[in-house]
Design a protein around this motif. Sequence first.
Motif, PDB file in Angstrom:
ATOM      1  N   UNK A  27       7.254 -18.626 -11.514  1.00 50.85           N
ATOM      2  CA  UNK A  27       8.213 -17.528 -11.599  1.00 50.85           C
ATOM      3  C   UNK A  27       7.774 -16.506 -12.647  1.00 50.85           C
ATOM      4  N   UNK A  28       7.338 -17.005 -13.796  1.00 46.02           N
ATOM      5  CA  UNK A  28       6.874 -16.110 -14.866  1.00 46.02           C
ATOM      6  C   UNK A  28       5.664 -15.296 -14.425  1.00 46.02           C
ATOM      7  N   UNK A  29       4.731 -15.955 -13.750  1.00 46.05           N
ATOM      8  CA  UNK A  29       3.496 -15.290 -13.319  1.00 46.05           C
ATOM      9  C   UNK A  29       3.669 -14.526 -12.004  1.00 46.05           C
ATOM     10  N   UNK A  30       4.827 -14.680 -11.362  1.00 44.44           N
ATOM     11  CA  UNK A  30       5.114 -14.045 -10.077  1.00 44.44           C
ATOM     12  C   UNK A  30       4.058 -14.437  -9.039  1.00 44.44           C
ATOM     13  N   UNK A  31       3.885 -15.773  -8.894  1.00 45.17           N
ATOM     14  CA  UNK A  31       2.886 -16.313  -7.978  1.00 45.17           C
ATOM     15  C   UNK A  31       3.524 -17.388  -7.113  1.00 45.17           C
ATOM     16  N   UNK A  56      -5.333 -19.070 -24.580  1.00 46.57           N
ATOM     17  CA  UNK A  56      -4.315 -18.024 -24.572  1.00 46.57           C
ATOM     18  C   UNK A  56      -4.910 -16.668 -24.204  1.00 46.57           C
ATOM     19  N   UNK A  57      -6.121 -16.403 -24.656  1.00 43.55           N
ATOM     20  CA  UNK A  57      -6.783 -15.137 -24.316  1.00 43.55           C
ATOM     21  C   UNK A  57      -7.014 -15.029 -22.810  1.00 43.55           C
ATOM     22  N   UNK A  62      -5.309 -12.263 -17.947  1.00 43.55           N
ATOM     23  CA  UNK A  62      -4.915 -12.368 -16.533  1.00 43.55           C
ATOM     24  C   UNK A  62      -3.522 -11.785 -16.301  1.00 43.55           C
ATOM     25  N   UNK A  63      -2.672 -11.910 -17.310  1.00 44.83           N
ATOM     26  CA  UNK A  63      -1.295 -11.400 -17.216  1.00 44.83           C
ATOM     27  C   UNK A  63      -0.999 -10.538 -18.450  1.00 44.83           C
ATOM     28  N   UNK A  68       1.941 -13.572 -25.808  1.00 44.07           N
ATOM     29  CA  UNK A  68       1.405 -14.927 -25.987  1.00 44.07           C
ATOM     30  C   UNK A  68       2.523 -15.943 -26.181  1.00 44.07           C
ATOM     31  N   UNK A  69       3.592 -15.528 -26.818  1.00 45.65           N
ATOM     32  CA  UNK A  69       4.728 -16.447 -27.021  1.00 45.65           C
ATOM     33  C   UNK A  69       5.323 -16.882 -25.684  1.00 45.65           C
ATOM     34  N   UNK A  70       5.343 -15.986 -24.705  1.00 42.86           N
ATOM     35  CA  UNK A  70       5.853 -16.343 -23.378  1.00 42.86           C
ATOM     36  C   UNK A  70       4.942 -17.363 -22.697  1.00 42.86           C
ATOM     37  N   UNK A  71       3.647 -17.172 -22.881  1.00 49.52           N
ATOM     38  CA  UNK A  71       2.670 -18.090 -22.294  1.00 49.52           C
ATOM     39  C   UNK A  71       2.807 -19.474 -22.929  1.00 49.52           C
ATOM     40  N   UNK A  72       2.944 -19.506 -24.243  1.00 51.80           N
ATOM     41  CA  UNK A  72       3.102 -20.783 -24.956  1.00 51.80           C
ATOM     42  C   UNK A  72       4.387 -21.483 -24.529  1.00 51.80           C
TER      43      UNK A  72
END
Length: 203
Positions: A27-31, A56-57, A62-63, A68-72
């Motif tokens: 959902x976050x990545x819209x995939x 993280x990089x 890619x997005x 980065x906090x959202x990815x973590x």
Amino acid sequence: MIKTLIFDFGDVFINLDKQGAMDNALKLFDMQVFDEDMLQTNIKYEIGAISTSDFLDFYKSKFPKLEKTQIIQAWNYIIKDFPTYRLKFAQELARENKYNLLLLSNTNDLHIDFIKQNVSFYEDFKKCFNQFYLSQEINLRKPNTDIFEFVLKENNLKANECLFIDDTKENIDAAEELGFRVWNIDETKEDVINLFNIKNQLF
């Protein structure tokens, strides 16, 4: 005769939400599904082939709209609670000193750091084990054969004297092929604290 107990971590001691984490990330990545480069990057991170910064990089490139906090947060979404009664179970096993206790987990720094911050007794839990193997630290991961061979060689063990407990059938199958005794725990209706009731015939 079982002399060594080898435990997985996730969904054996600490509860995970694998499906929820996947749904949340998609959902976050819209995939609809994860790209192959994402899957490969995750594996590289899990075996310590890339650093947390590199990991993280990759996702940030890619997005780029994500922080980065959202990815973590998405990465750590999988980790839920660690019931204290399971800590007590591990501590009792350690006190009895009847078995050689090992932990063997596919995991990474972000997950372990999150657990350290949110599980106050993590270090007490870790002390229960004679060896505490994390995939990112030993650069090996389940279900690859080499991780099981590593554990046997490092600890001078015989596979048929080890009971390996894991929630993932692929990992269990790999260990069983090498001669390990196994318990493919179903975390939806089984609990590791009932080991000696459920697998009584092995002891």
